[in-house]
Scaffold this active site. Structure first.
Site, PDB file in Angstrom:
ATOM      1  CD  GLU A  75     -13.740 -12.046  -3.546  1.00 37.81           C
ATOM      2  OE1 GLU A  75     -13.697 -10.828  -3.295  1.00 37.81           O
ATOM      3  OE2 GLU A  75     -14.637 -12.559  -4.213  1.00 37.81           O
TER       4      GLU A  75
ATOM      5  N   GLY B  99     -15.985 -13.753   2.070  1.00 30.55           N
ATOM      6  CA  GLY B  99     -16.367 -12.460   1.484  1.00 30.55           C
ATOM      7  C   GLY B  99     -16.096 -12.457  -0.002  1.00 30.55           C
TER       8      GLY B  99
ATOM      9  CG  ASP C 286     -17.060  -8.343  -2.322  1.00 28.03           C
ATOM     10  OD1 ASP C 286     -16.331  -8.946  -1.500  1.00 28.03           O
ATOM     11  OD2 ASP C 286     -16.681  -7.320  -2.928  1.00 28.03           O
TER      12      ASP C 286
ATOM     13  CE  LYS D  72      -4.630  -1.212   0.999  1.00 24.67           C
ATOM     14  NZ  LYS D  72      -4.580  -2.571   1.576  1.00 24.67           N
TER      15      LYS D  72
HETATM   16  C1  LIG Z   1      -5.304  -3.579   1.311  1.00 28.41           C
HETATM   17  C2  LIG Z   1      -4.675  -4.906   1.233  1.00 28.41           C
HETATM   18  C3  LIG Z   1      -5.088  -5.848   0.260  1.00 28.41           C
HETATM   19  C4  LIG Z   1      -6.216  -5.601  -0.697  1.00 28.41           C
HETATM   20  O1  LIG Z   1      -5.916  -4.576  -1.623  1.00 28.41           O
HETATM   21  P1  LIG Z   1      -7.045  -3.898  -2.516  1.00 28.41           P
HETATM   22  O2  LIG Z   1      -6.321  -2.913  -3.342  1.00 28.41           O
HETATM   23  O3  LIG Z   1      -8.050  -3.280  -1.579  1.00 28.41           O
HETATM   24  O4  LIG Z   1      -7.677  -4.974  -3.306  1.00 28.41           O
HETATM   25  C5  LIG Z   1      -4.406  -7.057   0.195  1.00 28.41           C
HETATM   26  N1  LIG Z   1      -3.388  -7.345   1.054  1.00 28.41           N
HETATM   27  C6  LIG Z   1      -2.981  -6.473   1.994  1.00 28.41           C
HETATM   28  C7  LIG Z   1      -1.865  -6.868   2.896  1.00 28.41           C
HETATM   29  C8  LIG Z   1      -3.602  -5.216   2.119  1.00 28.41           C
HETATM   30  O5  LIG Z   1      -3.191  -4.356   3.051  1.00 28.41           O
END
Ligand SMILES: *Cc1c(COP(=O)(O)O)cnc(C)c1O
Length: 323
Positions: free
Chosen positions: A206, A210, A212, A55
């Site tokens: 996923e 969940g 979705d 992130k």
């Molecule tokens: C946020 C996150 C995700 C999912 O990412 P998205 O962009 O919301 O699909 C997966 N793994 C980790 C460790 C995250 O922090």
């Protein structure tokens, strides 16, 4: 049809933008994993990224593109997880104020980590208050720019740099799999994978509780669910984004799922065999591969391990007792 939110060019530009600040994380392999699966696996280790998850890529790519006026006023994000720390650390590096909205009952370690990056933490009661309303009010009062966790072109392009680097460093892949929450990681990575190797099949994974994203993908419109009960807390999102979904529809082969028990087995594999802490959400793509949710015999498979942030006592308890 409207144009997709990002192109490969956006991912390449993001890579240049984040290069001075982000780690180029290693791509690791494991003979044991290859023998178990009959394929050649390449793990892109975002558990070793700054602040412990991919992130940082999207957060830094977004903040770096704000105007001088926006930078001066600062940013706001709502999250109790990795997005909060990504925005807080990026703001610190770029010298701008950051406010993070977290639930009152967020784990003390996460609040402390976010404050440790210099952000102001504002708490709210998640049973009686709406975090979006609070953030919008704060944003207006203080002129802050709201940084969304996934449904934003700059965030998506930044996340895509993970697979751009994976393919640059390890070569073309037959398949690429990433964890899936709101789809920022998957959409960005799919754009990169398809541009570098058009025949590469891309999958999102996923939590089974969940699914979705899987339902949305298969029915062709965004399905909303209640917050799912799963140990994959980074993928407890209730719906895909308006910007991420069209890209996923266009570029992704399918959405797969993994159970919590499979995530724990996978965490144990990484700890025992590869000496790594990978958080439950970070194990999603690997768990789908280890549990043969897709045919990978003889293939080159890129797997994004998306993060490694978790309470270490909890980690120990998952590994020893399985809960
Ligand atoms: C946020 C996150 C995700 C999912 O990412 P998205 O962009 O919301 O699909 C997966 N793994 C980790 C460790 C995250 O922090």
């Amino acid at each position: 049809m409207t144009a997709l939110a990002i192109s490969f060019d956006d991912v390449k530009k993001a890579q240049e933008r984040i290069a001075p600040a982000a780690h180029r994380t290693p791509v690791l392999t494991s003979t044991t994993a290859d023998e178990l699966t009959g394929a050649k696996l390449f793990f892109k280790c975002e558990n070793f990224q700054r602040m412990g998850a991919f992130k940082f890529r999207g957060g830094y790519n977004s903040l770096a593109q704000l105007t001088p006026e926006q930078k001066k006023n600062g940013v706001v994000a709502f999250s109790s997880g990795n997005h909060a720390q990504a925005v807080a650390l990026s703001a610190k590096i770029l010298g701008m104020p950051a406010v993070i909205i977290m639930p009152q009952d967020a784990p003390a370690a996460k609040v402390a980590a976010t404050r440790g990056y210099g952000a102001e933490v504002v708490t709210y009661d998640r049973y009686s208050e709406d975090r979006e309303v609070i953030s919008r009010k704060l944003a207006e009062e203080r002129g802050l720019t709201l940084i969304p966790p996934y449904d934003h072109a700059h965030v998506m392009a930044g996340q895509g740099t993970a697979v751009l680097e994976l393919i640059e460093d390890a070569g073309p892949m037959d398949l690429v799999l990433t964890p899936l929450g709101g789809g920022g990681l998957l959409s960005g990575c799919a754009v990169a994978a398809k541009a570098l190797a058009p025949s590469c099949r891309v999958y999102g994974v996923e939590p089974e509780a969940g699914n979705d994203g899987q339902r949305s993908f298969r029915t062709g419109s965004i399905v909303k669910i209640d917050t799912p009960k799963t140990i994959a807390d980074g993928a407890q999102t209730q719906f895909l984004g308006k910007l991420t979904f069209p890209i996923i529809q266009e570029t992704v082969t399918d959405i797969l799922t993994a159970t919590d028990a499979e995530l724990i087995q996978t965490m144990r594999f990484f700890a025992e065999r590869m000496k790594m802490v990978v958080e439950p959400t970070g194990c999603l793509a690997a768990a789908a591969v280890f549990n043969k949710r897709v045919d990978i015999a003889g293939k080159r498979v890129g797997i994004v391990l998306s993060g490694g942030n978790m309470d270490i006592a909890q980690f120990g308890s998952f590994l020893s007792t399985g809960i």
